[in-house]
Structure formats: structure tokens, C-alpha cells
Scaffold this motif. Structure first.
Motif, PDB file in Angstrom:
ATOM      1  N   LYS A 299       0.829  -1.202   0.000  1.00 46.78           N
ATOM      2  CA  LYS A 299       0.000   0.000   0.000  1.00 46.78           C
ATOM      3  C   LYS A 299       0.866   1.256   0.000  1.00 46.78           C
ATOM      4  O   LYS A 299       2.019   1.225   0.431  1.00 46.78           O
ATOM      5  CB  LYS A 299      -0.921  -0.007   1.216  1.00 46.78           C
ATOM      6  N   SER A 300       0.277   2.349  -0.474  1.00 47.14           N
ATOM      7  CA  SER A 300       0.999   3.623  -0.440  1.00 47.14           C
ATOM      8  C   SER A 300       0.837   4.246   0.947  1.00 47.14           C
ATOM      9  O   SER A 300      -0.008   3.825   1.740  1.00 47.14           O
ATOM     10  CB  SER A 300       0.422   4.578  -1.479  1.00 47.14           C
ATOM     11  N   LEU A 301       1.646   5.262   1.231  1.00 47.92           N
ATOM     12  CA  LEU A 301       1.532   5.953   2.518  1.00 47.92           C
ATOM     13  C   LEU A 301       0.134   6.555   2.668  1.00 47.92           C
ATOM     14  O   LEU A 301      -0.446   6.514   3.756  1.00 47.92           O
ATOM     15  CB  LEU A 301       2.605   7.046   2.634  1.00 47.92           C
TER      16      LEU A 301
ATOM     17  N   ALA B 121      16.548   3.458   3.897  1.00 43.90           N
ATOM     18  CA  ALA B 121      15.752   2.537   3.081  1.00 43.90           C
ATOM     19  C   ALA B 121      14.262   2.765   3.313  1.00 43.90           C
ATOM     20  O   ALA B 121      13.463   2.749   2.372  1.00 43.90           O
ATOM     21  CB  ALA B 121      16.134   1.092   3.404  1.00 43.90           C
ATOM     22  N   LEU B 122      13.868   2.992   4.569  1.00 42.05           N
ATOM     23  CA  LEU B 122      12.458   3.274   4.850  1.00 42.05           C
ATOM     24  C   LEU B 122      12.011   4.534   4.115  1.00 42.05           C
ATOM     25  O   LEU B 122      10.933   4.576   3.525  1.00 42.05           O
ATOM     26  CB  LEU B 122      12.243   3.462   6.364  1.00 42.05           C
ATOM     27  N   TYR B 123      12.850   5.553   4.148  1.00 48.08           N
ATOM     28  CA  TYR B 123      12.519   6.797   3.450  1.00 48.08           C
ATOM     29  C   TYR B 123      12.325   6.529   1.958  1.00 48.08           C
ATOM     30  O   TYR B 123      11.356   6.987   1.354  1.00 48.08           O
ATOM     31  CB  TYR B 123      13.634   7.817   3.669  1.00 48.08           C
ATOM     32  N   ASN B 124      13.211   5.755   1.386  1.00 45.02           N
ATOM     33  CA  ASN B 124      13.122   5.471  -0.051  1.00 45.02           C
ATOM     34  C   ASN B 124      11.874   4.664  -0.399  1.00 45.02           C
ATOM     35  O   ASN B 124      11.255   4.880  -1.432  1.00 45.02           O
ATOM     36  CB  ASN B 124      14.378   4.736  -0.529  1.00 45.02           C
ATOM     37  N   VAL B 125      11.502   3.737   0.491  1.00 47.57           N
ATOM     38  CA  VAL B 125      10.291   2.955   0.243  1.00 47.57           C
ATOM     39  C   VAL B 125       9.055   3.861   0.333  1.00 47.57           C
ATOM     40  O   VAL B 125       8.162   3.826  -0.521  1.00 47.57           O
ATOM     41  CB  VAL B 125      10.165   1.805   1.268  1.00 47.57           C
ATOM     42  N   ILE B 126       9.022   4.693   1.359  1.00 45.86           N
ATOM     43  CA  ILE B 126       7.794   5.458   1.635  1.00 45.86           C
ATOM     44  C   ILE B 126       7.633   6.628   0.667  1.00 45.86           C
ATOM     45  O   ILE B 126       6.536   6.897   0.189  1.00 45.86           O
ATOM     46  CB  ILE B 126       7.806   5.955   3.102  1.00 45.86           C
ATOM     47  N   PHE B 127       8.731   7.309   0.366  1.00 48.76           N
ATOM     48  CA  PHE B 127       8.615   8.562  -0.389  1.00 48.76           C
ATOM     49  C   PHE B 127       9.165   8.495  -1.811  1.00 48.76           C
ATOM     50  O   PHE B 127       8.943   9.399  -2.593  1.00 48.76           O
ATOM     51  CB  PHE B 127       9.298   9.701   0.368  1.00 48.76           C
ATOM     52  N   GLU B 128       9.909   7.448  -2.120  1.00 49.87           N
ATOM     53  CA  GLU B 128      10.501   7.430  -3.453  1.00 49.87           C
ATOM     54  C   GLU B 128      10.199   6.157  -4.236  1.00 49.87           C
ATOM     55  O   GLU B 128      10.880   5.844  -5.210  1.00 49.87           O
ATOM     56  CB  GLU B 128      12.016   7.686  -3.353  1.00 49.87           C
ATOM     57  N   GLY B 129       9.209   5.414  -3.762  1.00 54.09           N
ATOM     58  CA  GLY B 129       8.722   4.292  -4.555  1.00 54.09           C
ATOM     59  C   GLY B 129       9.632   3.068  -4.616  1.00 54.09           C
ATOM     60  O   GLY B 129       9.426   2.181  -5.444  1.00 54.09           O
ATOM     61  N   ALA B 130      10.631   2.993  -3.744  1.00 51.09           N
ATOM     62  CA  ALA B 130      11.479   1.791  -3.733  1.00 51.09           C
ATOM     63  C   ALA B 130      10.656   0.609  -3.227  1.00 51.09           C
ATOM     64  O   ALA B 130       9.715   0.785  -2.453  1.00 51.09           O
ATOM     65  CB  ALA B 130      12.694   2.015  -2.839  1.00 51.09           C
ATOM     66  N   PRO B 131      10.987  -0.625  -3.636  1.00 51.65           N
ATOM     67  CA  PRO B 131      10.219  -1.780  -3.157  1.00 51.65           C
ATOM     68  C   PRO B 131      10.479  -2.021  -1.663  1.00 51.65           C
ATOM     69  O   PRO B 131      11.600  -1.824  -1.191  1.00 51.65           O
ATOM     70  CB  PRO B 131      10.762  -2.938  -3.996  1.00 51.65           C
ATOM     71  N   PRO B 132       9.436  -2.426  -0.933  1.00 45.42           N
ATOM     72  CA  PRO B 132       9.602  -2.650   0.511  1.00 45.42           C
ATOM     73  C   PRO B 132      10.728  -3.618   0.853  1.00 45.42           C
ATOM     74  O   PRO B 132      11.314  -3.530   1.933  1.00 45.42           O
ATOM     75  CB  PRO B 132       8.238  -3.212   0.937  1.00 45.42           C
ATOM     76  N   LEU B 133      11.049  -4.523  -0.057  1.00 46.56           N
ATOM     77  CA  LEU B 133      12.137  -5.456   0.245  1.00 46.56           C
ATOM     78  C   LEU B 133      13.486  -4.756   0.371  1.00 46.56           C
ATOM     79  O   LEU B 133      14.458  -5.349   0.832  1.00 46.56           O
ATOM     80  CB  LEU B 133      12.215  -6.551  -0.826  1.00 46.56           C
ATOM     81  N   SER B 134      13.544  -3.487  -0.033  1.00 49.67           N
ATOM     82  CA  SER B 134      14.791  -2.737   0.167  1.00 49.67           C
ATOM     83  C   SER B 134      15.227  -2.745   1.623  1.00 49.67           C
ATOM     84  O   SER B 134      16.405  -2.629   1.938  1.00 49.67           O
ATOM     85  CB  SER B 134      14.615  -1.273  -0.245  1.00 49.67           C
ATOM     86  N   ILE B 135      14.247  -2.861   2.515  1.00 46.98           N
ATOM     87  CA  ILE B 135      14.598  -2.887   3.943  1.00 46.98           C
ATOM     88  C   ILE B 135      15.485  -4.088   4.224  1.00 46.98           C
ATOM     89  O   ILE B 135      16.477  -3.992   4.943  1.00 46.98           O
ATOM     90  CB  ILE B 135      13.328  -2.973   4.815  1.00 46.98           C
ATOM     91  N   ALA B 136      15.119  -5.223   3.635  1.00 47.31           N
ATOM     92  CA  ALA B 136      15.936  -6.418   3.843  1.00 47.31           C
ATOM     93  C   ALA B 136      17.349  -6.188   3.328  1.00 47.31           C
ATOM     94  O   ALA B 136      18.332  -6.517   3.992  1.00 47.31           O
ATOM     95  CB  ALA B 136      15.302  -7.620   3.144  1.00 47.31           C
ATOM     96  N   LEU B 137      17.428  -5.575   2.151  1.00 51.71           N
ATOM     97  CA  LEU B 137      18.766  -5.344   1.606  1.00 51.71           C
ATOM     98  C   LEU B 137      19.566  -4.387   2.466  1.00 51.71           C
ATOM     99  O   LEU B 137      20.774  -4.522   2.605  1.00 51.71           O
ATOM    100  CB  LEU B 137      18.652  -4.791   0.181  1.00 51.71           C
ATOM    101  N   SER B 138      18.882  -3.400   3.052  1.00 50.24           N
ATOM    102  CA  SER B 138      19.619  -2.437   3.889  1.00 50.24           C
ATOM    103  C   SER B 138      20.279  -3.140   5.067  1.00 50.24           C
ATOM    104  O   SER B 138      21.309  -2.703   5.566  1.00 50.24           O
ATOM    105  CB  SER B 138      18.687  -1.336   4.388  1.00 50.24           C
ATOM    106  N   LEU B 139      19.665  -4.239   5.515  1.00 56.28           N
ATOM    107  CA  LEU B 139      20.253  -4.992   6.624  1.00 56.28           C
ATOM    108  C   LEU B 139      21.514  -5.717   6.189  1.00 56.28           C
ATOM    109  O   LEU B 139      22.392  -5.997   7.006  1.00 56.28           O
ATOM    110  CB  LEU B 139      19.268  -6.047   7.139  1.00 56.28           C
ATOM    111  N   MET B 140      21.562  -6.076   4.918  1.00 53.40           N
ATOM    112  CA  MET B 140      22.620  -6.952   4.438  1.00 53.40           C
ATOM    113  C   MET B 140      23.790  -6.173   3.835  1.00 53.40           C
ATOM    114  O   MET B 140      24.804  -6.751   3.492  1.00 53.40           O
ATOM    115  CB  MET B 140      22.070  -7.914   3.374  1.00 53.40           C
ATOM    116  N   LYS B 141      23.614  -4.866   3.696  1.00 55.15           N
ATOM    117  CA  LYS B 141      24.654  -4.071   3.055  1.00 55.15           C
ATOM    118  C   LYS B 141      25.958  -4.106   3.826  1.00 55.15           C
ATOM    119  O   LYS B 141      25.976  -4.086   5.051  1.00 55.15           O
ATOM    120  CB  LYS B 141      24.202  -2.600   3.010  1.00 55.15           C
TER     121      LYS B 141
END
Lengths: 357, 357
Positions: free
Chosen positions: A283-285, A321-341
Motif C-alpha cells: 500500500k501507499s503511505l 531505506a524506509l525513506y526510499n520505500v515510503i517517499f521514493e517508490g522503492a520496493p519494501p524489500l529494500s529494507i531487507a537489503l539495507s540490513l545486508m549491506k
């Protein structure tokens, strides 16, 4: 929770041991009310200031805070008032339990009545436009007062139900720490002392960010390994940011740090968790906010902390990553990647020197 | 968990980037198997030693560990053997995933084959009779080897399902840390480095104590405030004990400390949690053990750590209270009281000086 018998094991405080501190709580929300009630039980002369005159009068007659704690009978000795001068003059401790957006304005209103009272914030959060913490606002508006902040995993309903809980009073002033312990410490509510005002306050303010992340992860059905990693990477980010602002990283091992983070991330009913879950479900914000009926505090905190961390050049991959998901349309799975960076080879800051992995 | 798509976001490692480390895992339990499989994916020449010849042969033909990970297809490149000499000679890293009660005996068996291999423990726990940690046993049996310990919130089933997870490799040797990261670090399994062997190992060994406490508290229907306090008081105890043994308290902010504790305390299915729940419901240890069908590791750990903490004069009120409930007939609510006891006024060790409150 009525079958709980923690209080059975606790002896009541003998009148002679009670303190005679004069305590006021500004604000009649659930946590302010719970603290005022705790102070009465500890033998303090206690007043609660509620702006609405009718609500204050109702508490004085019914001894119930019908709006915020409708199921709980308050101590008869708790007196409510809507007169700010009466509430503040000639008191020892003024606890301020006012939402962050009105915190400054209430302090400005009490300024004429402040002589030697200690001022202690019960409010978690960041003032939206200024990125001020509550202690910053106290120092700005009332530069002479001894002050402190109280923060911890403290759901008001559990405290009034008599479940064991703990909190932290942080102040540079030993006198303030001691007075707050006298006013609030009891057999079922333990008040620990800290001199790390920044660290304690930041724990309470930043945790909402990670409740959003935990909700988002939950939408993907992640298990304990991933949740644990979110929790510890969150602690790494928080402590990195906090140390830049002068805090002690060890504070995050305590109730106001990992304790509050654990409670917040374990509460699927919190607005922050729910907005994260909705975002993780695609869902969107706007949609998420509409479903919730109000904005989650964590969203504002993400915007503010992202901007501040960039100014300070502090690495906060989950927040970004949360900012990018919420405001810039990045996929929510980016959060997982942010953990692994890559980026920091030690999982705890300040243990091994930072290096690129 | 089949709808998870974390792996969609991850690029596979190009062959040229793969390492050619020769890796052996001793022990065919679920975690050892998961790590061996991860090493194969990382391009390592990987062998797994399983004492039972038929079980080893079966893995080589079916590529399934039917006893411990029956639902998971292993990499075809993973070779199982029951020949210890073949498993250990001419390898770079020997991972030891053998239960604590057999750990020493397996090390003694491989001693003749050790030349310059690094030895890394994957086992959490304490050797019952000697109060030795796995690193102690490695140092005693193989005093010359470079060694390390790996620990973190790592449920094997979640790792093989491809959910993001992280762990910590702790070693005094930079070479060992680097080699283990090369062998196991991947896009979905992040391996952090630490030089605090004692701290990392203690996190994995002590957490079971607090899972018992959390289960006991759950039997009383406690809320988030109390659970958070158990978690943070547990961290205070663990870090106090660990610092006495030479660890760094900040290690407990990481995956192997609070991360593993969080995962363990959030898993109501764990044996430790369940035995705690049964005890909290008024059952005796005999009844609880009978229901579970086996002894929970946490119970042994409580006995060992209680004795050791008294020798070292380290204040561990939760551990002591658990001991008193389990072995001396104290009421389970004593755990709640142990949280509320005075004794240390700061909620985090090493921040404010210790004083009696």
C-alpha cells in the motif's frame, strides 16, 4: 490481567517512610495520569493539570480519567486542576506530559511561575519543525531550571494494572534524579538513574522508526533471525546517531534503549507497526494513513532523522531505506537489503574500528 | 515461507569471485548442515562429517539431511563423509557443530590430523562438569590452533529457507575472521566480525537462562513493560558476568547478545521457554521435564552460572531467583521481585558507578 498477584508479594509503604514531595503532572493523557497516580501512592502531594476545566472537575469527583484510563480507579488523593498557576507555583517537581507539538508552548506558559522547581519531561518525540528534543526545549525556554527526562518501556495501562515495570530518569543533576526516584520508585515501578540525557531521550524518540521497519518485515512473514537482525541493526544505527549527539552507547543496553525498542517492536497494535505492515503489503503511505485514520509518529521521525543524519554524515541504512520505500517508490524489500549491506564490519559500533568490509 | 522473494533481489555470486577455501563441518545437525550448505554456495570445497556411515552415504545420494532438515534440498556439491581423517586433513577451516557434551571428545579425536587448520566452534553452551566454554576446550585440547566462535540468532530452518540473517564470528585472529567471512558471508547471510571471543560465546550460552524466566513470566500473563524489563535486566546480568570473564559489554548490543536473547525469548516453542511456563504454572521441575520429554539446556545453565557467579561474586538476581524457584521451592513470582530489587541504581552496568540505591 485481574488474576495477577504481583501486589500480593509487595508490602505497602509505611506512612513514615513516605516522602512529602510536592509533585505536578502537566497533561492528562494516560501516561501522565499513571505517573501522577504513582506519585500519590508514594506519598507525594500530587496535582495533575488538565487544560479542560470540565475534565479536571470530573476527575476530582469520579476519580476516573474517563477519556484515557476509563477502567481504572485513581487514588482519591490525586487532585486535578485546570489552573496552570496553581499547578506550577510552590511545587518541587513539574512533570511535563504534553505532546511534542505543544510542549514548547506549555513551557512558555509556565515560565512566569517557575522559581526553583525541577522540570522533568515525560514526553517522547521530536519537535517537528526544529528537530528539537524535549530537553532541548526545556533548556531553551527555561535555561535556569534543573531538568531531566524520563523514558522507558512504560505502557500506562500495564502500570496502572500493577504489572512490574521499570523506567529511567536521566539528568545531569543528582538532585533531580534522586527526587524523581523518591516520587515514583515503588515496589512495582522501578526507577533507574542515568546521567545520559541525550541517550535516554534518543531511545524514546528513534524507536518508532524501527517499529515501522518491523511491521514492514512482518508483512513478508520473516522469522526470528531476520527480526533479531532488524533489532540489532536498529540499535547500531541508533547508537551511532546518538553518539554523534554526545550520548553514551551503553545507554542503549538499558530500558530506555533496547527495552523500549523491544516493547515497541513487539506490539503489533502500535500505529507505527501497522503503517509499516500496510506499506509492506504494497500500500501507499496515503492508503496506509487513511486506513489508520491518523499519521504514525514514526513516519515524521523517519523524515526528520534522515535529514539530520545526512547533515551529520551518520550512516543509517534502515532509516534511509524506509525513506526510499515510503517517499521514493522503492520496493519494501529494500529494507531487507539495507540490513545486508556492507559498510561496517563489526555488528556493534565502537568495538572494532569501522572499515569497509 | 515459500512466498518470500528475498532471493529475487540478490544477484548470484559470479564464479570468478568465489573463494576456493576448503571447509569441513563436523556434525550433521541442522545448523551444521545449514552452514555447510552456505559454504558450498559461496564456492567453498565443502565436506560434512557425520559419524553415522549410512546417514553420510544417504546425504551423498539424496542430497537431503533426512533427520534434521528433511524438507530441504542440499547443494549437490556438498560431500558427506564418516571418515574423520579425510574430513580434517588438508582443510582450511574446521567448523565444529558437535553438542557440548561431546565437543571435547571430538576435538581429541581430530588432534592427530590438525596441522594448520583453523578451528571454529558453531556450538553454544557450557560443558557440564567443567564450566568450560567451547573456546576453552579448543585452547585446552588444541593449544596451537588459530580458532574462533560463531554465534548469533540463527535458526537453521530460516537460513535454509533463504530468510535474511546475520551472525558473528569472534576471533583474536584477523585471519580467522576474514576466512570465515569468505566462507559464509553472502547476500542473505551476513557475517560480522568481532574480537571479543568471551562476549560472543557468553551471549549464546547464557541466553537460555532468560528464556526460562520469560516463559515463567508468560505464565502470569505479563505485558510488554515486564517483558522488556526482563530483557534488559538479563542483559545487565549477562554483561556483568561476562565483563568479569574479560568480555566487552558492548558486545551485548549486537547479534550474539541482545539479538540472540531477543530471538530466544520470542520463541514460545523453545524448550527453555516451555519449561519456564510449566514452572510458572505451578508445576515442579520433575513434572515439567516429564511433559517436555527431555531436560531443557537452560536448567543446567542456571545451576552452573549460579555457582560460578557466587565464586566470582557477581550479582545475578534473576539467575538466583530462578534457582530458588526451581530447586528450593520459592514461589515463581520471586522472579518478578528479583527484577524490582535494589542493588544497582543504574539500569545499565558501567554507566553510573554502582551504588546501593
Amino acid at each position: 490481567m485481574s488474576e495477577l498477584k504481583f501486589s500480593d508479594l509487595v508490602e505497602s509503604v509505611a506512612p513514615a517512610d513516605k516522602t512529602a514531595l510536592r509533585v505536578t503532572v502537566l497533561g492528562g493523557g494516560s501516561f501522565g495520569t499513571a505517573m501522577a497516580n504513582t506519585a500519590v501512592r508514594n506519598g507525594c502531594n500530587t496535582m495533575i493539570w488538565i487544560r479542560d476545566e470540565a475534565a479536571a472537575a470530573d476527575i476530582n469527583t469520579s476519580h476516573i480519567n474517563k477519556r484515557y484510563l476509563p477502567d481504572f480507579q485513581l487514588e482519591a488523593g490525586l487532585r486535578a486542576t485546570s489552573d496552570l498557576e496553581e499547578a506550577v507555583c510552590n511545587r518541587d517537581i513539574i512533570f511535563v506530559a504534553i505532546p511534542s507539538h505543544s510542549f514548547r508552548s506549555v513551557l512558555e506558559q509556565i515560565k512566569p511561575f517557575i522559581t526553583s522547581q525541577a522540570v522533568v519531561s515525560l514526553t517522547k518525540g521530536i519537535e517537528a519543525k526544529t528537530f528539537s528534543f524535549m530537553s532541548d526545549i526545556i533548556r531553551e525556554v527555561l535555561p535556569e531550571v534543573p531538568y531531566g527526562v524520563l523514558s522507558g518501556p512504560n505502557l500506562a495501562k500495564e502500570i496502572v494494572a500493577g504489572q512490574p515495570a521499570g523506567t529511567v530518569i536521566a539528568s545531569q543533576s543528582e538532585m533531580v534524579r534522586y527526587a524523581v526516584q523518591q516520587a515514583l520508585h515503588s515496589a512495582l515501578f522501578r526507577v533507574f538513574a542515568s546521567d545520559d540525557v541525550n541517550g535516554v531521550e534518543l531511545g524514546g524518540a528513534l524507536k518508532n522508526i524501527y517499529a515501522v521497519a518491523m511491521g514492514m518485515a512482518a508483512a513478508y512473514g520473516v522469522g526470528e533471525n531476520t527480526k533479531s537482525m532488524i533489532l540489532t541493526r536498529a540499535l547500531a544505527e541508533m547508537s551511532r546517531f546518538a553518539v554523534e549527539l554526545g550520548a553514551n552507547p551503553l545507554t542503549f543496553l538499558g530500558l530506555s534503549g533496547v527495552g523500549d525498542l523491544f516493547a515497541t517492536c513487539s506490539s503489533p497494535l502500535s500505529r507505527n507497526y501497522q503503517v509499516g505492515y500496510a506499506l509492506g503489503s504494497g500500500k501507499s503511505l496515503e492508503q496506509a494513513t487513511q486506513e489508520l485514520g491518523q499519521t504514525a509518529e514514526g513516519i515524521n521521525t523517519i523524515v526528520q532523522v534522515k535529514a539530520r543524519s545526512e547533515e551529520l554524515n551518520v550512516y543509517m541504512p534502515i532509516t534511509s531505506a524506509l525513506y526510499n520505500v515510503i517517499f521514493e517508490g522503492a520496493p519494501p524489500l529494500s529494507i531487507a537489503l539495507s540490513l545486508m549491506k556492507n559498510g561496517h564490519r563489526s555488528d556493534v559500533e565502537f568495538v572494532l574500528p569501522h572499515q569497509q568490509a
